[in-house]
Design an enzyme around this catalytic site. Structure first.
Site, short mmCIF file in Angstrom:
data_model
loop_
_atom_site.label_atom_id
_atom_site.label_comp_id
_atom_site.label_asym_id
_atom_site.label_seq_id
_atom_site.Cartn_x
_atom_site.Cartn_y
_atom_site.Cartn_z
N ARG A 103 0.79 -1.22 0.00
CA ARG A 103 0.00 0.00 0.00
C ARG A 103 0.83 1.28 0.00
NH1 ARG A 103 -5.26 -1.54 0.91
NH2 ARG A 103 -5.67 0.45 -0.09
N GLN A 110 -1.54 2.30 -13.82
CA GLN A 110 -1.55 1.09 -14.63
C GLN A 110 -2.27 1.30 -15.96
OE1 GLN A 110 -3.16 -2.30 -12.57
NE2 GLN A 110 -2.52 -3.76 -14.13
N SER A 143 -4.74 1.15 -18.74
CA SER A 143 -6.19 1.03 -18.61
C SER A 143 -6.77 0.09 -19.66
CB SER A 143 -6.85 2.41 -18.76
OG SER A 143 -8.25 2.30 -18.84
N ARG A 200 -9.87 0.12 -20.18
CA ARG A 200 -11.01 0.87 -20.69
C ARG A 200 -10.62 1.71 -21.90
NH1 ARG A 200 -14.64 5.38 -17.34
NH2 ARG A 200 -16.30 5.57 -18.90
N ARG A 214 -13.97 -6.27 -21.25
CA ARG A 214 -12.78 -6.75 -20.54
C ARG A 214 -13.11 -7.80 -19.48
NH1 ARG A 214 -11.35 -1.30 -16.97
NH2 ARG A 214 -13.35 -1.17 -15.88
N ARG A 236 12.45 2.42 1.98
CA ARG A 236 12.05 1.55 3.09
C ARG A 236 11.05 0.50 2.62
NH1 ARG A 236 9.11 3.55 8.71
NH2 ARG A 236 9.81 1.84 10.04
N ARG A 240 9.27 -10.72 -1.62
CA ARG A 240 9.13 -11.16 -3.01
C ARG A 240 10.42 -11.67 -3.65
NH1 ARG A 240 3.90 -12.15 -2.72
NH2 ARG A 240 2.60 -10.29 -2.50
#
Length: 220
Positions: A82, A88, A90, A92, A141, A159, A168
């Site tokens: 977060r 990102q 789209s 749409r 989509r 950080r 990860r």
């Protein structure tokens, strides 16, 4: 194919982080310290602060990446972190071409790989038919899979990047996001080696949160 580019980062990031650490313990002029302190001394200040657990000073350095050739499955995992900013591609406003990511486990299974390709091609046909018929892109989509290829810009502080790498870069992380994390780690280590000299999976610090599921690098 996965591609990660480091677009921008805080100028003189190690010096900025060292100055933040210095400010916590000194009334001296911060700008003077930033401009005039020897880089070796700044590195020592950063190492001491991080070694004592005062990692909040790392938040004063940020890094912006262009990440492409990844699946929506990866991006769904990525946005769980977060303390970062994401922009990102789209679905749409961008309706093609349809690309998808193939996991190595599927690619290495000839029989299943053929089924996978057939399914992806069928999905593309159905999606394009919807677009051609005037179905709004934000509705068409709905047929697209987690495998759909996407791209995004991510801006993260140092950080939080350490936190990313802890989770990860671990061998237990999902393969695609692990590959991305390792590429990002290589980039930031080259750009700011002092800030990331102990970055990596949790076992780099000598502990493994996986317990009995650990890979064996850290003795039980």
């Amino acid at each position: 194919m996965l591609k990660v580019t480091l677009l921008a980062s805080t100028p003189d990031a190690t010096a900025v982080v060292a100055t933040a650490a210095h400010r916590c313990v000194s009334l001296d002029d911060a700008e003077h310290y930033l401009l005039d302190t020897d880089p070796l001394k700044q590195a020592a200040v950063v190492r001491r602060a991080v070694g004592m657990g005062h990692t909040s000073v790392l938040e004063h350095a940020s890094f912006t990446f262009d990440i492409s050739g990844v699946s929506r499955s990866l991006s769904h995992q990525l946005v769980r972190f977060r303390i970062a900013s994401f922009s990102q591609l789209s679905q749409r406003y961008v309706t093609g071409p349809f690309g998808y990511v193939t996991p190595p486990s599927i690619e290495n299974d000839n029989g299943f790989h053929e089924l996978y390709i057939d399914l992806m091609e069928r999905i593309e046909q159905v999606y394009q038919t919807g677009i051609d018929k005037g179905i709004p892109a934000e509705d068409a989509r709905f047929v697209l899979p987690n495998a759909t290829e996407t791209a995004l810009i991510a801006t993260v502080n140092a950080r939080e990047l350490h936190h990313w790498f802890n989770l990860r870069c671990c061998t237990h992380a999902q393969w695609e996001i692990r590959d991305m994390a390792n590429k990002i780690l290589d980039l930031v280590k080259k750009r700011e080696p002092v800030l990331f000299e102990i970055a990596g999976p949790s076992c780099v610090g000598g502990t493994c949160p996986e317990g009995a599921r650990g890979c064996g690098l850290i003795p039980k």
